[in-house]
Design a protein around this motif. Structure first.
Motif, short mmCIF file in Angstrom:
data_model
loop_
_atom_site.label_atom_id
_atom_site.label_comp_id
_atom_site.label_asym_id
_atom_site.label_seq_id
_atom_site.Cartn_x
_atom_site.Cartn_y
_atom_site.Cartn_z
N PHE A 128 108.73 37.46 81.35
CA PHE A 128 108.92 38.19 80.09
C PHE A 128 110.22 38.98 80.09
CE2 PHE A 128 107.98 41.52 76.93
CZ PHE A 128 107.53 40.73 75.88
N THR A 129 110.70 39.34 81.27
CA THR A 129 111.92 40.16 81.36
C THR A 129 113.20 39.33 81.46
OG1 THR A 129 111.72 40.35 83.77
CG2 THR A 129 110.64 42.05 82.45
N THR A 130 113.10 38.01 81.45
CA THR A 130 114.29 37.17 81.58
C THR A 130 115.05 37.09 80.25
OG1 THR A 130 113.11 35.13 81.02
CG2 THR A 130 113.20 35.76 83.36
N GLU A 131 116.32 36.72 80.34
CA GLU A 131 117.12 36.51 79.13
C GLU A 131 116.55 35.36 78.31
OE1 GLU A 131 121.30 36.07 79.79
OE2 GLU A 131 121.40 37.77 81.19
N ASP A 132 116.01 34.34 78.98
CA ASP A 132 115.44 33.21 78.24
C ASP A 132 114.25 33.66 77.39
OD1 ASP A 132 117.24 31.36 79.10
OD2 ASP A 132 115.95 30.46 80.63
N ALA A 133 113.43 34.57 77.92
CA ALA A 133 112.30 35.07 77.13
C ALA A 133 112.78 35.85 75.91
CB ALA A 133 111.39 35.93 78.00
N SER A 134 113.83 36.63 76.10
CA SER A 134 114.41 37.35 74.96
C SER A 134 114.95 36.37 73.93
CB SER A 134 115.53 38.27 75.44
OG SER A 134 115.03 39.28 76.30
N GLU A 135 115.58 35.30 74.41
CA GLU A 135 116.10 34.27 73.51
C GLU A 135 114.96 33.58 72.77
OE1 GLU A 135 118.21 31.05 71.66
OE2 GLU A 135 118.63 33.13 72.14
N GLY A 136 113.86 33.34 73.47
CA GLY A 136 112.73 32.70 72.82
C GLY A 136 112.16 33.55 71.70
N ARG A 137 112.04 34.84 71.94
CA ARG A 137 111.52 35.73 70.90
C ARG A 137 112.49 35.83 69.73
NH1 ARG A 137 110.34 38.52 75.69
NH2 ARG A 137 111.96 40.10 75.37
N ALA A 138 113.79 35.90 70.04
CA ALA A 138 114.79 35.97 68.97
C ALA A 138 114.79 34.70 68.13
CB ALA A 138 116.17 36.22 69.57
N LYS A 170 111.85 34.66 65.74
CA LYS A 170 112.05 35.52 64.58
C LYS A 170 113.06 34.92 63.61
CE LYS A 170 111.18 39.75 67.28
NZ LYS A 170 111.82 40.96 67.86
N GLU A 171 114.08 34.24 64.16
CA GLU A 171 115.15 33.69 63.32
C GLU A 171 114.86 32.26 62.87
OE1 GLU A 171 118.57 34.15 65.83
OE2 GLU A 171 118.22 36.31 66.05
N LYS A 172 113.70 31.74 63.25
CA LYS A 172 113.25 30.39 62.83
C LYS A 172 114.28 29.32 63.20
CE LYS A 172 110.36 32.18 59.11
NZ LYS A 172 110.02 32.13 57.65
N ARG A 173 114.68 29.34 64.48
CA ARG A 173 115.62 28.35 64.99
C ARG A 173 115.17 27.89 66.38
NH1 ARG A 173 118.39 30.78 69.05
NH2 ARG A 173 118.58 33.07 68.97
N ALA A 174 115.77 26.83 66.86
CA ALA A 174 115.44 26.35 68.20
C ALA A 174 116.10 27.25 69.25
CB ALA A 174 115.95 24.92 68.38
N PRO A 175 115.35 27.61 70.28
CA PRO A 175 115.96 28.47 71.33
C PRO A 175 116.93 27.70 72.20
CG PRO A 175 113.74 27.83 71.96
CD PRO A 175 113.95 27.30 70.56
N VAL A 176 117.90 28.41 72.76
CA VAL A 176 118.82 27.83 73.72
C VAL A 176 118.59 28.54 75.06
CG1 VAL A 176 121.24 27.41 74.29
CG2 VAL A 176 120.50 27.35 71.89
#
Length: 260
Positions: free
Chosen positions: A237-247, A250-256
């Motif tokens: 949950f604390t990784t950058e990838d998890a932050s990217e997934g949540r973002a 919210k933004e209705k796009r595919a995560p990178v």
């Protein structure tokens, strides 16, 4: 992209998926010490290569995934200690940190069956068959046969396979839970690569952590396994990838995902 050719273990890359092929079809891809060393070396390299996110392991030709150790070369181990300490490619597969899929295109016998069971997911061709035939030759499996089969097919079916040494077909393997799916031979590699591509698109740290979590679920007492899962979840949950997934949600796009 294909790496430098090898007469024993072939290596091909399709995006973030690496395909390893046990390449000795005239001998049913029976594993030699040189092949075992090569497989261990390649997997160790992929373990630290961020460009590889998932691996597919298969056999060359139409007849065999792997027929186990090359029996003709077993006498080259001059002492029991040398035999005991030979390159343990099954252990390397089991401890490989990234997801690995077995695409079982034919015979998976003895060490070949152990190799398949060491992978995370198994897909088989309709022509595949599975056996623990060591008892017919006077010994038993030593690469995780009993533990792997007991977990995969249950203790009674495991005992049936190990004590008779007889084979089961792909339909039985699917019914018993040894493989996840069975497909026509011509579709096997594409099906495995498609699954690997899907997994490779997921957050790689989460995928590697999920492997740890699945192993803990088998080996730890229930309460310890659940507590361990909470710890692993917190780390993810604390990784950058998890932050990217949540973002991305919210933004209705595919995560990178960047494995950070």
């Amino acid at each position: 992209m294909t790496d430098t050719p090898s007469e024993t273990i072939g290596v091909e890359h399709r995006g973030a998926v690496a395909i390893l092929t046990m390449d000795r079809p005239t001998k049913l891809n029976a594993m030699t010490p040189a092949m075992a060393d090569r497989l261990v070396t390649v997997l160790q390299r992929f373990a630290i290569d961020d460009a590889v996110r998932c691996v597919v392991l298969t056999g060359a030709g139409e007849r065999a995934f792997c027929a186990g150790s090359d029996i003709r070369q077993l006498d080259e181990f001059h002492t029991p200690w040398a035999f005991r300490n030979r390159a343990d490619y099954c252990a390397t597969i089991r401890t490989f940190p990234k997801p690995i899929i077995a695409a079982i295109n034919g015979y998976a016998l003895g060490g070949g069956l152990e190799t398949a069971m060491a992978c995370d997911i198994r897909i088989a061709a309709t022509t595949a068959s599975f056996a623990a035939p060591e008892i017919k030759l006077g010994w038993i499996g030593g690469g995780g046969m009993a533990a792997g089969l007991s977990h995969a097919v249950g203790p009674s079916n495991a005992a049936l396979m190990i004590l008779t040494g007889d084979s089961i077909d792909a339909a039985t393997a699917e019914r018993w839970g040894l493989v996840s799916s069975v497909v026509p031979p011509g579709e096997l590699l594409d099906a495995a690569v498609a699954m690997a591509t899907t997994i490779a698109a997921r957050a790689p740290i989460a995928a590697e952590t999920a492997k740890l979590n699945l192993k803990a679920a088998w080996t730890m007492p229930l309460n310890d396994a659940i507590a361990y899962e909470k710890d692993l979840q917190t780390i993810c949950f604390t990784t950058e990838d998890a932050s990217e997934g949540r973002a991305a949600f919210k933004e209705k796009r595919a995560p990178v995902f960047r494995r950070r």
